[in-house]
Design an enzyme around this catalytic site. Structure first.
Site, PDB file in Angstrom:
ATOM      1  N   THR A  68       5.230  14.768 -28.461  1.00 31.74           N
ATOM      2  CA  THR A  68       6.351  14.701 -29.403  1.00 31.74           C
ATOM      3  C   THR A  68       7.651  15.152 -28.742  1.00 31.74           C
ATOM      4  O   THR A  68       8.705  14.517 -28.913  1.00 31.74           O
ATOM      5  CB  THR A  68       6.058  15.569 -30.636  1.00 31.74           C
ATOM      6  N   GLY A 296       1.064   8.756 -33.485  1.00 35.73           N
ATOM      7  CA  GLY A 296       1.481   9.743 -34.482  1.00 35.73           C
ATOM      8  C   GLY A 296       2.428  10.775 -33.902  1.00 35.73           C
ATOM      9  O   GLY A 296       3.414  11.170 -34.542  1.00 35.73           O
ATOM     10  N   ASP A 297       2.147  11.210 -32.669  1.00 39.17           N
ATOM     11  CA  ASP A 297       3.043  12.152 -31.997  1.00 39.17           C
ATOM     12  C   ASP A 297       4.416  11.519 -31.784  1.00 39.17           C
ATOM     13  O   ASP A 297       5.448  12.178 -31.946  1.00 39.17           O
ATOM     14  CB  ASP A 297       2.466  12.562 -30.640  1.00 39.17           C
ATOM     15  N   ALA A 298       4.417  10.246 -31.404  1.00 36.01           N
ATOM     16  CA  ALA A 298       5.674   9.541 -31.165  1.00 36.01           C
ATOM     17  C   ALA A 298       6.476   9.394 -32.449  1.00 36.01           C
ATOM     18  O   ALA A 298       7.704   9.501 -32.437  1.00 36.01           O
ATOM     19  CB  ALA A 298       5.393   8.170 -30.555  1.00 36.01           C
TER      20      ALA A 298
END
Length: 336
Positions: A68, A296-298
Protein backbone atom coordinates in the site's frame (compact mmCIF):
# COMPACT_ATOMS: atom_id res chain seq x y z
CA UNK A 1 -0.33 18.80 -0.89
CA UNK A 2 1.88 15.79 -0.33
CA UNK A 3 5.02 16.58 1.66
CA UNK A 4 7.99 14.52 2.77
CA UNK A 5 6.97 11.94 5.36
CA UNK A 6 3.25 12.73 5.20
CA UNK A 7 2.22 9.04 5.20
CA UNK A 8 3.65 6.41 7.54
CA UNK A 9 2.97 2.68 7.39
CA UNK A 10 3.81 0.05 9.98
CA UNK A 11 3.54 -3.59 8.97
CA UNK A 12 5.15 -6.93 8.21
CA UNK A 13 7.63 -6.66 5.30
CA UNK A 14 7.72 -9.88 3.28
CA UNK A 15 9.28 -11.04 0.05
CA UNK A 16 6.60 -12.64 -2.12
CA UNK A 17 7.60 -15.88 -3.86
CA UNK A 18 5.04 -16.21 -6.64
CA UNK A 19 4.36 -19.23 -8.87
CA UNK A 20 1.65 -20.52 -11.16
CA UNK A 21 0.71 -23.54 -9.09
CA UNK A 22 -1.73 -26.44 -9.24
CA UNK A 23 -4.76 -27.58 -7.28
CA UNK A 24 -2.79 -30.71 -6.36
CA UNK A 25 -0.10 -28.57 -4.73
CA UNK A 26 -2.74 -26.67 -2.75
CA UNK A 27 -4.33 -29.93 -1.64
CA UNK A 28 -0.96 -31.33 -0.55
CA UNK A 29 -0.52 -28.49 1.94
CA UNK A 30 -4.18 -28.10 2.89
CA UNK A 31 -4.59 -24.70 1.21
CA UNK A 32 -7.62 -22.97 -0.28
CA UNK A 33 -7.56 -21.40 -3.74
CA UNK A 34 -8.46 -17.87 -2.61
CA UNK A 35 -7.32 -17.36 0.97
CA UNK A 36 -4.57 -15.92 3.17
CA UNK A 37 -3.08 -17.72 6.19
CA UNK A 38 0.00 -17.76 8.39
CA UNK A 39 2.43 -20.61 7.80
CA UNK A 40 2.39 -23.52 10.22
CA UNK A 41 5.17 -26.07 10.60
CA UNK A 42 3.55 -28.27 7.95
CA UNK A 43 3.88 -25.44 5.42
CA UNK A 44 7.60 -24.71 5.96
CA UNK A 45 8.86 -27.21 3.31
CA UNK A 46 6.62 -25.73 0.61
CA UNK A 47 8.77 -22.65 -0.01
CA UNK A 48 11.77 -24.66 -1.19
CA UNK A 49 9.49 -27.08 -3.04
CA UNK A 50 7.86 -24.21 -4.94
CA UNK A 51 11.22 -22.98 -6.18
CA UNK A 52 12.22 -26.47 -7.34
CA UNK A 53 8.90 -27.66 -8.77
CA UNK A 54 7.55 -24.68 -10.68
CA UNK A 55 8.99 -22.64 -13.52
CA UNK A 56 9.06 -18.85 -13.73
CA UNK A 57 9.34 -18.20 -10.01
CA UNK A 58 8.99 -14.48 -9.31
CA UNK A 59 10.29 -12.58 -6.29
CA UNK A 60 8.26 -9.47 -5.51
CA UNK A 61 8.89 -7.21 -2.48
CA UNK A 62 5.64 -7.25 -0.55
CA UNK A 63 3.75 -7.48 2.66
CA UNK A 64 0.33 -5.82 2.75
CA UNK A 65 1.35 -2.54 4.36
CA UNK A 66 4.47 -2.05 2.25
CA UNK A 67 2.44 -2.78 -0.90
CA UNK A 68 0.00 0.00 0.00
CA UNK A 69 2.78 2.42 0.90
CA UNK A 70 4.66 1.73 -2.35
CA UNK A 71 1.53 2.37 -4.41
CA UNK A 72 0.79 5.61 -2.57
CA UNK A 73 4.40 6.73 -3.06
CA UNK A 74 4.20 5.93 -6.78
CA UNK A 75 1.11 8.12 -7.10
CA UNK A 76 2.22 11.00 -4.87
CA UNK A 77 5.52 11.46 -6.75
CA UNK A 78 7.13 13.44 -3.91
CA UNK A 79 10.45 11.86 -2.82
CA UNK A 80 10.00 10.12 0.53
CA UNK A 81 6.43 11.31 0.89
CA UNK A 82 5.97 7.94 2.56
CA UNK A 83 7.88 6.07 5.24
CA UNK A 84 7.67 2.50 6.50
CA UNK A 85 8.49 0.72 9.75
CA UNK A 86 8.94 -3.05 10.01
CA UNK A 87 11.49 -5.77 10.78
CA UNK A 88 13.71 -7.67 8.31
CA UNK A 89 16.68 -10.00 8.56
CA UNK A 90 20.36 -9.36 7.91
CA UNK A 91 20.29 -11.37 4.67
CA UNK A 92 19.94 -11.16 0.88
CA UNK A 93 16.13 -11.04 0.95
CA UNK A 94 16.33 -8.23 3.50
CA UNK A 95 18.67 -6.31 1.21
CA UNK A 96 16.22 -6.83 -1.65
CA UNK A 97 13.32 -5.45 0.39
CA UNK A 98 15.23 -2.44 1.71
CA UNK A 99 16.56 -1.65 -1.76
CA UNK A 100 13.10 -1.96 -3.32
CA UNK A 101 11.63 0.43 -0.75
CA UNK A 102 14.40 2.96 -1.36
CA UNK A 103 14.13 2.67 -5.14
CA UNK A 104 10.38 3.22 -4.86
CA UNK A 105 11.00 6.47 -2.98
CA UNK A 106 9.88 5.10 0.40
CA UNK A 107 11.92 6.06 3.47
CA UNK A 108 12.58 2.76 5.22
CA UNK A 109 12.98 2.75 9.00
CA UNK A 110 13.69 -0.96 9.28
CA UNK A 111 14.52 -2.87 12.41
CA UNK A 112 17.09 -5.60 11.67
CA UNK A 113 17.35 -8.93 13.41
CA UNK A 114 19.73 -11.89 13.37
CA UNK A 115 17.20 -14.17 15.04
CA UNK A 116 15.21 -15.01 11.89
CA UNK A 117 15.58 -14.66 8.12
CA UNK A 118 13.56 -12.04 6.26
CA UNK A 119 9.90 -12.99 6.06
CA UNK A 120 8.48 -14.54 2.90
CA UNK A 121 5.02 -15.09 1.49
CA UNK A 122 4.18 -17.99 -0.80
CA UNK A 123 1.82 -16.86 -3.57
CA UNK A 124 0.33 -19.86 -5.36
CA UNK A 125 -1.74 -18.74 -8.32
CA UNK A 126 -4.26 -21.18 -9.79
CA UNK A 127 -6.16 -19.70 -12.69
CA UNK A 128 -7.36 -16.26 -11.60
CA UNK A 129 -7.14 -17.01 -7.87
CA UNK A 130 -4.25 -16.95 -5.41
CA UNK A 131 -3.49 -18.62 -2.10
CA UNK A 132 -1.17 -16.74 0.28
CA UNK A 133 0.90 -18.41 2.99
CA UNK A 134 2.96 -15.95 5.00
CA UNK A 135 6.03 -17.05 6.94
CA UNK A 136 6.60 -13.95 9.06
CA UNK A 137 10.05 -14.98 10.33
CA UNK A 138 11.96 -11.70 10.89
CA UNK A 139 8.77 -9.64 10.65
CA UNK A 140 7.64 -11.48 13.76
CA UNK A 141 10.65 -10.11 15.65
CA UNK A 142 9.57 -6.46 15.62
CA UNK A 143 9.74 -4.90 19.07
CA UNK A 144 8.14 -1.72 20.33
CA UNK A 145 11.46 -0.29 21.52
CA UNK A 146 12.33 0.32 17.85
CA UNK A 147 10.01 3.32 18.19
CA UNK A 148 12.18 4.70 21.02
CA UNK A 149 14.97 5.50 18.56
CA UNK A 150 14.68 9.23 17.89
CA UNK A 151 14.84 9.07 14.09
CA UNK A 152 12.17 6.37 13.99
CA UNK A 153 9.76 8.19 16.28
CA UNK A 154 10.41 11.33 14.21
CA UNK A 155 8.78 9.50 11.29
CA UNK A 156 5.65 9.08 13.45
CA UNK A 157 5.72 12.72 14.52
CA UNK A 158 6.20 14.00 10.96
CA UNK A 159 3.38 11.93 9.46
CA UNK A 160 -0.10 13.38 9.11
CA UNK A 161 -1.54 10.05 7.93
CA UNK A 162 -0.91 6.63 9.52
CA UNK A 163 -1.72 3.28 7.90
CA UNK A 164 -1.77 -0.23 9.37
CA UNK A 165 -2.70 -3.46 7.68
CA UNK A 166 -4.25 -5.86 10.17
CA UNK A 167 -1.41 -8.41 10.02
CA UNK A 168 0.87 -6.74 12.64
CA UNK A 169 -1.83 -7.53 15.20
CA UNK A 170 -0.16 -10.95 15.31
CA UNK A 171 3.25 -9.41 16.04
CA UNK A 172 3.29 -6.22 18.10
CA UNK A 173 -0.15 -4.70 18.66
CA UNK A 174 1.28 -2.54 21.44
CA UNK A 175 3.36 -0.63 18.88
CA UNK A 176 0.27 -0.09 16.74
CA UNK A 177 -1.69 1.15 19.73
CA UNK A 178 1.10 3.49 20.80
CA UNK A 179 1.24 5.08 17.35
CA UNK A 180 -2.56 5.24 17.08
CA UNK A 181 -2.95 6.93 20.47
CA UNK A 182 -0.31 9.51 19.58
CA UNK A 183 -2.08 10.12 16.29
CA UNK A 184 -5.44 10.65 17.98
CA UNK A 185 -3.94 13.02 20.54
CA UNK A 186 -2.39 15.08 17.73
CA UNK A 187 -5.33 14.94 15.29
CA UNK A 188 -3.49 12.79 12.75
CA UNK A 189 -5.58 10.57 10.46
CA UNK A 190 -5.38 6.84 11.15
CA UNK A 191 -6.45 4.20 8.63
CA UNK A 192 -6.47 0.44 9.08
CA UNK A 193 -7.31 -2.66 7.09
CA UNK A 194 -8.86 -5.82 8.52
CA UNK A 195 -6.66 -7.67 5.98
CA UNK A 196 -7.81 -11.28 6.55
CA UNK A 197 -10.86 -13.02 8.03
CA UNK A 198 -8.88 -14.95 10.68
CA UNK A 199 -7.66 -11.70 12.21
CA UNK A 200 -11.23 -10.64 12.96
CA UNK A 201 -11.76 -13.82 14.98
CA UNK A 202 -8.46 -14.94 16.47
CA UNK A 203 -7.05 -11.45 17.04
CA UNK A 204 -10.37 -9.85 17.89
CA UNK A 205 -9.18 -8.32 21.19
CA UNK A 206 -6.23 -6.26 19.84
CA UNK A 207 -8.28 -5.29 16.77
CA UNK A 208 -11.06 -3.89 18.95
CA UNK A 209 -8.52 -1.95 21.02
CA UNK A 210 -7.36 -0.19 17.85
CA UNK A 211 -10.75 0.41 16.27
CA UNK A 212 -11.64 3.46 18.45
CA UNK A 213 -8.58 5.27 17.11
CA UNK A 214 -9.23 4.57 13.42
CA UNK A 215 -10.70 7.19 11.07
CA UNK A 216 -10.78 5.08 7.86
CA UNK A 217 -11.55 1.37 8.21
CA UNK A 218 -10.91 -0.87 5.19
CA UNK A 219 -11.86 -4.46 4.47
CA UNK A 220 -13.56 -6.83 2.06
CA UNK A 221 -16.78 -8.79 2.16
CA UNK A 222 -15.25 -11.92 3.76
CA UNK A 223 -13.54 -9.92 6.49
CA UNK A 224 -16.72 -7.94 7.14
CA UNK A 225 -18.69 -11.16 7.54
CA UNK A 226 -16.19 -12.59 10.03
CA UNK A 227 -16.03 -9.30 11.95
CA UNK A 228 -19.82 -9.29 12.23
CA UNK A 229 -19.92 -12.89 13.44
CA UNK A 230 -17.06 -12.44 15.92
CA UNK A 231 -18.64 -9.34 17.42
CA UNK A 232 -22.28 -10.46 17.38
CA UNK A 233 -23.44 -7.64 15.11
CA UNK A 234 -26.50 -9.68 14.23
CA UNK A 235 -26.36 -9.15 10.47
CA UNK A 236 -24.79 -10.54 7.32
CA UNK A 237 -25.76 -7.49 5.24
CA UNK A 238 -22.54 -5.73 4.23
CA UNK A 239 -24.15 -2.28 4.30
CA UNK A 240 -25.41 -2.80 7.83
CA UNK A 241 -22.01 -4.09 8.90
CA UNK A 242 -20.36 -0.97 7.46
CA UNK A 243 -22.79 1.23 9.37
CA UNK A 244 -22.22 -0.57 12.68
CA UNK A 245 -18.42 -0.35 12.35
CA UNK A 246 -18.66 3.33 11.41
CA UNK A 247 -20.67 4.05 14.55
CA UNK A 248 -18.36 2.12 16.87
CA UNK A 249 -16.80 4.06 19.74
CA UNK A 250 -14.31 6.69 18.51
CA UNK A 251 -11.65 8.54 20.52
CA UNK A 252 -11.01 11.47 18.18
CA UNK A 253 -14.50 12.90 17.73
CA UNK A 254 -13.45 15.79 15.46
CA UNK A 255 -14.46 13.63 12.49
CA UNK A 256 -16.66 10.58 11.97
CA UNK A 257 -15.28 7.22 10.98
CA UNK A 258 -15.58 6.20 7.31
CA UNK A 259 -15.81 2.49 6.41
CA UNK A 260 -14.78 1.19 2.99
CA UNK A 261 -15.59 -2.44 2.09
CA UNK A 262 -14.59 -3.91 -1.27
CA UNK A 263 -16.30 -6.92 -2.84
CA UNK A 264 -14.00 -8.07 -5.62
CA UNK A 265 -15.73 -7.47 -8.94
CA UNK A 266 -18.89 -6.29 -7.17
CA UNK A 267 -19.52 -2.73 -6.00
CA UNK A 268 -17.46 -1.20 -3.21
CA UNK A 269 -19.53 -0.12 -0.21
CA UNK A 270 -18.71 3.11 1.64
CA UNK A 271 -20.42 4.33 4.80
CA UNK A 272 -19.75 8.02 5.43
CA UNK A 273 -21.65 10.84 7.07
CA UNK A 274 -24.65 8.69 7.91
CA UNK A 275 -25.25 7.14 4.50
CA UNK A 276 -24.16 4.20 2.36
CA UNK A 277 -22.86 4.66 -1.18
CA UNK A 278 -22.08 1.91 -3.71
CA UNK A 279 -19.30 2.37 -6.25
CA UNK A 280 -18.98 0.12 -9.28
CA UNK A 281 -15.46 -1.18 -9.89
CA UNK A 282 -13.59 -0.58 -13.12
CA UNK A 283 -14.34 -3.50 -15.47
CA UNK A 284 -11.50 -5.68 -16.63
CA UNK A 285 -11.27 -8.10 -19.52
CA UNK A 286 -10.77 -11.58 -18.08
CA UNK A 287 -7.99 -12.19 -20.59
CA UNK A 288 -6.10 -9.27 -19.02
CA UNK A 289 -6.46 -10.58 -15.47
CA UNK A 290 -3.09 -11.93 -14.35
CA UNK A 291 -3.09 -12.07 -10.56
CA UNK A 292 -5.40 -10.83 -7.79
CA UNK A 293 -2.53 -10.70 -5.28
CA UNK A 294 -1.98 -7.13 -4.09
CA UNK A 295 -5.09 -5.65 -5.70
CA UNK A 296 -6.70 -4.88 -2.33
CA UNK A 297 -3.49 -3.30 -1.06
CA UNK A 298 -3.28 -1.22 -4.23
CA UNK A 299 -6.87 -0.05 -3.81
CA UNK A 300 -6.00 1.36 -0.40
CA UNK A 301 -2.82 2.96 -1.76
CA UNK A 302 -4.81 4.74 -4.46
CA UNK A 303 -7.47 5.80 -1.98
CA UNK A 304 -4.92 7.23 0.46
CA UNK A 305 -3.00 9.07 -2.24
CA UNK A 306 -6.12 11.01 -3.20
CA UNK A 307 -7.13 11.49 0.44
CA UNK A 308 -3.74 13.03 1.23
CA UNK A 309 -4.10 15.50 -1.63
CA UNK A 310 -7.49 16.65 -0.37
CA UNK A 311 -9.78 14.92 -2.86
CA UNK A 312 -13.38 13.81 -2.26
CA UNK A 313 -14.36 10.31 -1.17
CA UNK A 314 -15.73 9.73 -4.69
CA UNK A 315 -12.31 10.56 -6.14
CA UNK A 316 -10.53 8.44 -3.53
CA UNK A 317 -12.62 5.35 -4.32
CA UNK A 318 -12.33 5.90 -8.07
CA UNK A 319 -8.54 6.11 -7.82
CA UNK A 320 -8.48 2.99 -5.69
CA UNK A 321 -10.46 1.13 -8.35
CA UNK A 322 -8.23 2.48 -11.13
CA UNK A 323 -5.01 1.39 -9.46
CA UNK A 324 -6.39 -2.00 -8.43
CA UNK A 325 -7.32 -2.56 -12.08
CA UNK A 326 -3.71 -1.92 -13.07
CA UNK A 327 -2.33 -4.28 -10.42
CA UNK A 328 -4.70 -7.05 -11.53
CA UNK A 329 -2.84 -7.04 -14.84
CA UNK A 330 0.54 -7.67 -13.21
CA UNK A 331 2.12 -10.33 -11.02
CA UNK A 332 1.87 -9.28 -7.40
CA UNK A 333 1.78 -5.64 -6.43
CA UNK A 334 3.92 -4.40 -9.32
CA UNK A 335 3.47 -1.51 -11.72
CA UNK A 336 5.35 0.45 -14.35
Amino acid sequence: MATQGILLGYGNPLLDISVQGTSAFLEKYGLKADNAILAEDKHKPMYEEMIKEFEDVEYVPGGATLNTIRVAQWLLQVPEATSFIGCIGHDKFGETLASAAKNAGVLGKFQYTNKEPTGTCAVICTGKQRSLVANLAAANCFTEDHLDIAENWAAVENAKYIYFAGYPLTVCPSAMLRIAKFAADNNKIVSMNMSAPFLCTFFKEPMLKLLPYVDYWFGNESEAADFSKANDLGTTDIKEIAEKIANWEKVNTTRKRIVILTQGADATIVYAEGKVTSYDVHPINQDDLVDTNGAGDAFVGGFLAKLITGQSIDDCVNEGHRVANIILQHTGCTFN
